[in-house]
Scaffold this active site. Structure first.
Site, mmCIF file in Angstrom:
data_model
loop_
_atom_site.group_PDB
_atom_site.id
_atom_site.type_symbol
_atom_site.label_atom_id
_atom_site.label_comp_id
_atom_site.label_asym_id
_atom_site.label_seq_id
_atom_site.Cartn_x
_atom_site.Cartn_y
_atom_site.Cartn_z
ATOM 1 N N SER A 350 0.120 -26.638 -43.273
ATOM 2 C CA SER A 350 -0.148 -26.023 -41.755
ATOM 3 C C SER A 350 0.256 -25.089 -41.144
ATOM 4 O O SER A 350 0.765 -24.105 -41.824
ATOM 5 C CB SER A 350 0.760 -26.822 -40.714
ATOM 6 O OG SER A 350 0.184 -26.394 -39.497
ATOM 7 N N ASP A 351 -1.082 -24.499 -40.856
ATOM 8 C CA ASP A 351 -1.364 -23.032 -39.971
ATOM 9 C C ASP A 351 0.084 -23.395 -38.685
ATOM 10 O O ASP A 351 0.273 -24.463 -38.731
ATOM 11 C CB ASP A 351 -2.537 -22.695 -39.248
ATOM 12 C CG ASP A 351 -3.902 -22.110 -40.788
ATOM 13 O OD1 ASP A 351 -2.736 -21.468 -41.237
ATOM 14 O OD2 ASP A 351 -4.736 -22.262 -39.970
ATOM 15 N N LYS A 352 0.463 -21.790 -37.924
ATOM 16 C CA LYS A 352 1.573 -22.185 -37.112
ATOM 17 C C LYS A 352 0.798 -21.316 -36.346
ATOM 18 O O LYS A 352 1.025 -22.556 -34.900
ATOM 19 C CB LYS A 352 2.606 -21.000 -37.833
ATOM 20 C CG LYS A 352 3.483 -20.852 -36.176
ATOM 21 C CD LYS A 352 5.005 -19.699 -37.094
ATOM 22 C CE LYS A 352 4.079 -18.209 -36.231
ATOM 23 N NZ LYS A 352 3.225 -17.540 -35.410
ATOM 24 N N LYS A 584 -3.628 -18.744 -50.388
ATOM 25 C CA LYS A 584 -4.015 -20.584 -48.990
ATOM 26 C C LYS A 584 -4.499 -21.126 -50.463
ATOM 27 O O LYS A 584 -3.644 -22.321 -51.259
ATOM 28 C CB LYS A 584 -4.561 -20.874 -48.525
ATOM 29 C CG LYS A 584 -3.887 -20.495 -46.916
ATOM 30 C CD LYS A 584 -4.745 -20.414 -45.793
ATOM 31 C CE LYS A 584 -4.382 -20.646 -44.215
ATOM 32 N NZ LYS A 584 -4.382 -21.300 -43.151
#
Length: 873
Positions: A350-352, A584
């Site tokens: 997950s992106d922050k 990623k």
């Protein structure tokens, strides 16, 4: 302050061709040379456009003439699709049975079997259309948008509504919506690898062409549309061949199950035919063609009854309804197979920013360096920002300006936008004293390199700078570096740091805790420093073992050959900091190498490869067109909770499909083995051909409603375990066979017991009807048994649609037996006896299921303990 590279909605964007004087024509290699100013003007005239674009009426007329801006793929007509349901191995078997019935003048069988053929085609056609229409409706929410100037005003429209002559604006991260002639703007970097195979983005300037389907990587420009739809470069060169696409794991598994059932049925049918031939030859009765026709008809009907004709329809409607359910939870599915992949996801990257945090940055007290003052530091950062930017960082800076007129007197003459590689923005500004100054803001490490500051330096200011960055990061505060250059960017002077706080989302910690309960490993992926990520990770309960992506992925790492130690390092990490876009992709590949099913979130252009590679790519709320196109799931609401809810829903859909598979295999085993064993043991045919056909109809009609059934989603990720499915279904099928064969034995014993015969007379024809009713009732009760892992007497109970459909079907079956429609009439006492019998067996089957599941659970526990023991040795 003005920003010429990005006009606001109220701007009237003049088309100002460059003053360069390159010649028109063709360059070597067949590439078009950029048009000069006169060429651009001439092209605008040819397109019958204006510097303010088209009016709304002109656009409407051209849309009616030229059609929508979409690739018009050739689609089969509805009639052709309908006829396709009468072509193939399964329809052929039914059609042969119809022909044999016709020539034998067996009209009841003829009409019922023909009805089965028409019913299966109609249901398949209807459900296929229903699923296709549902997915098409959902995809409308994913329609690409475009910024177009109509009548001098910028508006946002669907890309499909664009027409030749429209003036559109393309920004970094957007897919170019049509073929364009670029007419205004400083710079645009375009990735057109999908069209030309070029591995690197191509720099475009005024007078160049940009093609539909390519992706704007950096910069911002406007241009006139020269072609739309099938007339674009992409439309002319693409091979517009309709394709069903690759099948998901679920579809492949169900097809394998279908093949297994067909082979099993064919083998048993051969045994049945062989036994019948041997019997006739041994008895000396001889062989007659009429008897051959009867055998062929019965065997074909038996095969038809065993073929899982409803499987594709059940799959389609279950997935489509699941997609609709997910859309209500703000998650749009771009392909139905993503639902099944979601059910098996065990690692969520997950992106922050914006996903785990609120993406609502607030500026803290500035930290100036050198001679800079706090207010001048904020002004410098604002001058490195476009005044119409919607970026969270830019908005925080502009809101923190000391006064509304703080930027008066400054004119931004050029601007270099942020990109994920350079990680900075640069504003070139003419000040009140007419001096041109360059202002830059960006990641602290990037600004440090710009100013010649090294992390290893011993200079007091350098040490203080990185020490302050580390201190801020340790408290979860993001730092933004600011620098100034007065010599056209040759040398830069450090201005200071702007601390920014992006607090976690209120629901993030609770969502992550729920994720862990669901067996998910959540890994944070952020471009921020590891210290910032670790602090937020600690607050959310994710773990603090974050590593720099550059520490594990060496430059030039081949994603297809990731070393095993690197893959294990990725697996053991709680998250990753200083992540560049290529990292990623490598993170996803590393996890997949170890057998994980990975979901990856992203929002930018450079996230597209990772989203495409992931088993389930998730484009978060506000993602670019490129990210949304590459993702399997598109979120329309911020936060991680939507993904977790989607995973729970996907697991529920998986449970519905597997419960149907259990039921279908078990019933096939029951019917096929009952017919063969009864004939071999007693020379008795327990079901007529017409009974088998009616059973197939009664089984298939209510099964569609299983898509609405209440289920208990698995607490852990689920995958197709073919061994478990076949073995469990076989156990339940054998138990169901014992039930059916038990009734056959009771019937034979009844016919040989005078006391019982005097009470209720029974003959072989009535016994066939009893077995028919037992299979109709017992089959659906078996569905109620296998639809849950626990006892059927506890929740989740069947949904109302499923319960009503089964009840209605059973009422029809009882009426057929009572009134002798298509089957010999059965006394009501016998109907009651059969129902008491199947209800007793329902309890027995439930106990067998619980025992079988307990044995499986014990074996799985021992296997897990053994694996853990081996890993820790």
């Amino acid at each position: 302050m003005s920003s010429p590279s990005a006009a606001t909605a109220s701007d009237t964007p003049p088309i100002s061709p460059s003053s360069q004087t390159t010649t028109t024509g063709k360059a070597t290699g067949g590439k078009a040379m950029p048009l000069d100013a006169a060429g651009i003007t001439q092209k605008i005239i040819e397109m019958k456009s204006t510097p303010q674009g088209l009016t709304a009426d002109e656009a409407k007329q051209r849309l009616a003439t030229d059609g929508p801006n979409v690739i018009q793929a050739h689609e089969e007509s509805r009639w052709k699709k309908l006829l396709s349901y009468f072509w193939g191995p399964i329809p052929w078997m039914i059609e042969i049975a119809v022909v044999i019935s016709f020539f034998r003048h067996d009209w009841p069988d003829f009409f019922v079997i023909a009805g089965l053929l028409i019913y299966n085609a109609s249901v398949g056609f209807w459900q296929d259309n229903k699923a296709a229409n549902a997915l098409a409706a959902l995809k409308k929410g994913l329609a690409l948008k475009a910024s177009v100037c109509r009548g001098g005003e910028w508006i946002t429209v669907d890309a499909a509504d664009l027409v030749p002559g429209d003036l559109v604006k393309v920004n970094a991260g957007e897919i170019i919506p049509a073929d364009l002639l670029l007419t205004n703007g400083a710079y645009l970097s375009v990735d057109q690898a999908a069209l030309t195979g070029e591995s690197l983005p191509v720099s475009k300037k005024e007078g160049d062409s940009a093609y539909s389907g390519s992706i704007a990587r950096q910069g911002s420009m406007s241009g006139i549309i020269t072609a739309t739809g099938n007339n674009t470069f992409f439309g002319r060169t693409a091979r517009l061949v309709a394709s069903a696409g690759s099948k998901s794991h679920a579809e492949q598994a169900v097809l394998r199950i279908g093949d297994f059932l067909i082979l099993l049925a064919a083998a048993l049918a051969l045994i049945l035919v062989g036994a019948r031939l041997c019997h006739d030859l041994a008895s000396g009765t001889g062989w007659h063609w009429s008897e051959a026709g009867a055998i062929a008809q019965f065997v074909l009907v038996l095969l038809v009854a065993s073929v899982p004709v409803a499987m594709p329809a059940v799959m389609s409607v279950t997935m489509a309804l699941g997609a609709l359910a997910l859309s209500r939870q703000k998650a749009i599915v771009s392909r139905l197979s993503a639902i099944e992949e979601l059910a098996g996801v065990d690692v969520l990257c997950s992106d922050k920013t914006g996903t785990l945090t609120q993406n609502k940055l607030t500026l803290q007290a500035p930290i100036p360096f050198g001679s800079a003052q706090p207010d001048s530091l904020i002004i410098a950062a604002a001058l490195a920002t476009q005044n119409n930017s919607t970026d969270a960082i830019d908005q925080a800076i502009l809101k923190a300006l000391p006064s509304a007129d703080a930027l008066n007197g400054y004119k931004q003459t050029d601007f270099v936008p942020f990109d994920p590689v350079n990680k900075k923005t640069v504003g070139i500004v003419q000040g009140p004293d007419d001096q041109t100054i360059h202002y830059a803001k960006g990641a602290p490490q990037v600004i440090a390199r710009l100013c010649g500051i090294s992390e290893d330096a011993t200079d007091e200011q350098d040490t203080a700078y990185f020490g302050k960055v580390a201190e801020l990061a340790s408290h979860g505060t993001r730092a933004l570096g600011v620098a100034t250059s007065k010599d056209a960017g040759k040398t830069w002077q450090l201005s200071g740091l702007l601390p920014m706080l992006d607090p976690p989302r209120p629901d993030a910690a609770q969502t992550i805790a729920k994720s862990k309960q669901l067996g998910l490993s959540v890994k944070m992926v952020t471009g921020d420093d590891v210290a910032i990520g670790a602090e937020i990770s600690h607050q959310l309960g994710l773990g603090e073992h974050l590593i720099k992506a550059t520490d594990i992925f060496a430059k030039g790492t081949d994603p297809d050959k990731i070393p095993l130690d690197v893959a294990h390092a990725v697996e053991n990490a709680d998250g990753f900091g200083r992540v560049f876009p290529e990292h990623k992709f490598e993170i996803v590949k590393a996890l997949q190498e170890l057998g994980h099913i990975v979901a990856m979130t992203g929002d930018g252009v450079n996230d597209a490869p990772a989203l495409k590679q992931a088993d389930c790519g998730v484009a978060v709320s506000g993602a670019t067109d490129a990210a949304r196109s590459a993702a399997a799931l598109v979120l329309t609401a911020p936060g991680l909770s939507t993904i977790v809810n989607a995973i729970v829903e996907a697991r529920a859909i998986f449970e519905r499909i597997t419960s149907y598979v259990y039921y279908r295999i078990a019933m096939t085993i029951d019917i096929m083995f009952l017919v063969v064993i009864a004939y071999l043991a007693f020379g008795f045919q327990p079901l007529t051909a017409i009974m088998i056909v009616v059973l197939a109809l009664l089984d298939d009609i209510p099964i569609m409603t299983i898509a609405y059934d209440h289920v208990k989603a698995s607490p852990l990720p689920v995958r197709w375990n073919m061994h478990r499915i076949i073995s469990f279904s076989s156990v339940m099928g054998i138990a169901a066979l014992a039930q059916s064969f038990g009734l056959l034995l009771i019937g034979i014993w009844w016919m040989h017991t005078p006391a019982l015969m005097s009470f209720i007379p029974l003959n072989p024809l009535l016994l066939q009807t009893m077995i028919f009713l037992q299979l109709a009732a017992g089959g659906h009760l078996l569905l109620f048994v296998v639809r849950t892992k626990g006892t059927l007497f506890r929740p989740p109970y069947p949904s109302l649609p499923l319960l009503l459909a089964v009840t209605g079907t059973q009422i029809v079956a009882v009426l057929l037996c009572l009134f002798g429609i298509l089957v010999p009439a059965l006394p009501w006492q016998m109907v009651v006896i059969v129902w008491i019998y199947v209800l007793i067996w329902m309890v027995i089957l439930d106990g067998i299921k619980l025992l079988t599941n307990a044995i499986y659970a014990r074996r799985e526990k021992k296997s897990s303990e053994l694996t853990t023991h081996i890993l820790h040795r």
